[in-house]
Motif scaffolding. Structure first.
Motif, mmCIF file in Angstrom:
data_model
loop_
_atom_site.group_PDB
_atom_site.id
_atom_site.type_symbol
_atom_site.label_atom_id
_atom_site.label_comp_id
_atom_site.label_asym_id
_atom_site.label_seq_id
_atom_site.Cartn_x
_atom_site.Cartn_y
_atom_site.Cartn_z
ATOM 1 N N ALA A 65 0.805 -1.111 -0.002
ATOM 2 C CA ALA A 65 0.065 0.123 -0.200
ATOM 3 C C ALA A 65 0.864 1.211 0.047
ATOM 4 C CB ALA A 65 -0.987 -0.064 1.238
ATOM 5 N N THR A 66 0.413 2.370 -0.621
ATOM 6 C CA THR A 66 1.288 3.416 -0.759
ATOM 7 C C THR A 66 0.846 4.281 0.431
ATOM 8 O OG1 THR A 66 -0.344 4.763 -2.088
ATOM 9 C CG2 THR A 66 1.258 3.444 -3.173
ATOM 10 N N ALA A 67 1.640 5.299 0.704
ATOM 11 C CA ALA A 67 1.384 6.126 1.803
ATOM 12 C C ALA A 67 -0.015 6.928 1.351
ATOM 13 C CB ALA A 67 2.404 7.201 2.078
ATOM 14 N N THR A 68 -0.149 7.189 0.349
ATOM 15 C CA THR A 68 -1.532 8.059 -0.278
ATOM 16 C C THR A 68 -2.675 7.268 -0.058
ATOM 17 O OG1 THR A 68 -0.075 9.185 -1.885
ATOM 18 C CG2 THR A 68 -2.422 9.257 -2.196
ATOM 19 N N ALA A 69 -2.589 5.936 -0.361
ATOM 20 C CA ALA A 69 -3.556 5.029 -0.263
ATOM 21 C C ALA A 69 -4.059 4.843 1.258
ATOM 22 C CB ALA A 69 -3.420 3.670 -0.942
ATOM 23 N N ILE A 70 -2.903 4.646 2.153
ATOM 24 C CA ILE A 70 -3.199 4.646 3.253
ATOM 25 C C ILE A 70 -3.950 5.746 4.036
ATOM 26 C CG2 ILE A 70 -2.113 4.378 5.842
ATOM 27 C CD1 ILE A 70 -0.156 2.663 4.176
ATOM 28 N N ARG A 71 -3.376 7.033 3.644
ATOM 29 C CA ARG A 71 -4.062 8.261 4.000
ATOM 30 C C ARG A 71 -5.396 8.135 3.674
ATOM 31 N NH1 ARG A 71 1.023 10.406 3.068
ATOM 32 N NH2 ARG A 71 0.592 11.370 1.045
ATOM 33 N N GLN A 72 -5.661 8.064 2.446
ATOM 34 C CA GLN A 72 -7.144 8.071 1.879
ATOM 35 C C GLN A 72 -8.094 7.215 2.655
ATOM 36 O OE1 GLN A 72 -8.401 10.149 -0.638
ATOM 37 N NE2 GLN A 72 -10.371 9.033 -0.184
ATOM 38 N N TRP A 73 -7.495 5.925 2.861
ATOM 39 C CA TRP A 73 -8.407 4.967 3.486
ATOM 40 C C TRP A 73 -8.634 5.617 5.098
ATOM 41 C CZ3 TRP A 73 -6.977 2.688 8.236
ATOM 42 C CH2 TRP A 73 -7.742 1.599 8.703
ATOM 43 N N HIS A 74 -7.555 5.914 5.518
ATOM 44 C CA HIS A 74 -7.904 6.558 7.084
ATOM 45 C C HIS A 74 -8.736 7.731 7.252
ATOM 46 C CE1 HIS A 74 -6.701 7.622 10.910
ATOM 47 N NE2 HIS A 74 -6.581 8.713 10.724
ATOM 48 N N GLN A 75 -8.858 8.692 6.149
ATOM 49 C CA GLN A 75 -9.467 9.690 6.086
ATOM 50 C C GLN A 75 -10.968 9.252 5.782
ATOM 51 O OE1 GLN A 75 -8.764 13.036 6.560
ATOM 52 N NE2 GLN A 75 -10.982 13.076 6.754
#
Length: 85
Positions: A65-75
């Motif tokens: 998972a990319t950092a962007t994908a993790i941030r998006q999931w978290h948001q």
């Protein structure tokens, strides 16, 4: 990057990988489109390439998972949580 280069050499794969850093939001032609497409890819699986279109070395195990994908999931998770309160 080094691990991809090593894997390429170890497996005798023939490809060139080029990574370029582009200034964000600095009137670089195509940058807004690239940013938009990257966000779409991080949001949903339907925007990702079909596995049979990927190089073999990317199909052998799950992609990280990319950092962007993790941030998006978290948001999204936070938004869902707070919208139900």
């Amino acid at each position: 990057m080094a691990s991809l280069a090593k894997q390429r050499d170890d497996e005798g794969l023939n490809f060139t990988l080029t990574v370029r850093w582009i200034l964000g939001h600095k009137d670089v032609e195509g940058n807004k489109l690239a940013d938009s497409e990257a966000k779409k890819a991080a949001e949903r699986k339907r925007y990702t390439s079909p596995r049979d279109h990927l190089p073999c070395f990317l199909c052998s195990s799950p992609l990280p998972a990319t950092a962007t994908a993790i941030r998006q999931w978290h948001q999204t998770d936070l938004d869902n949580h707070w919208s139900t309160m």
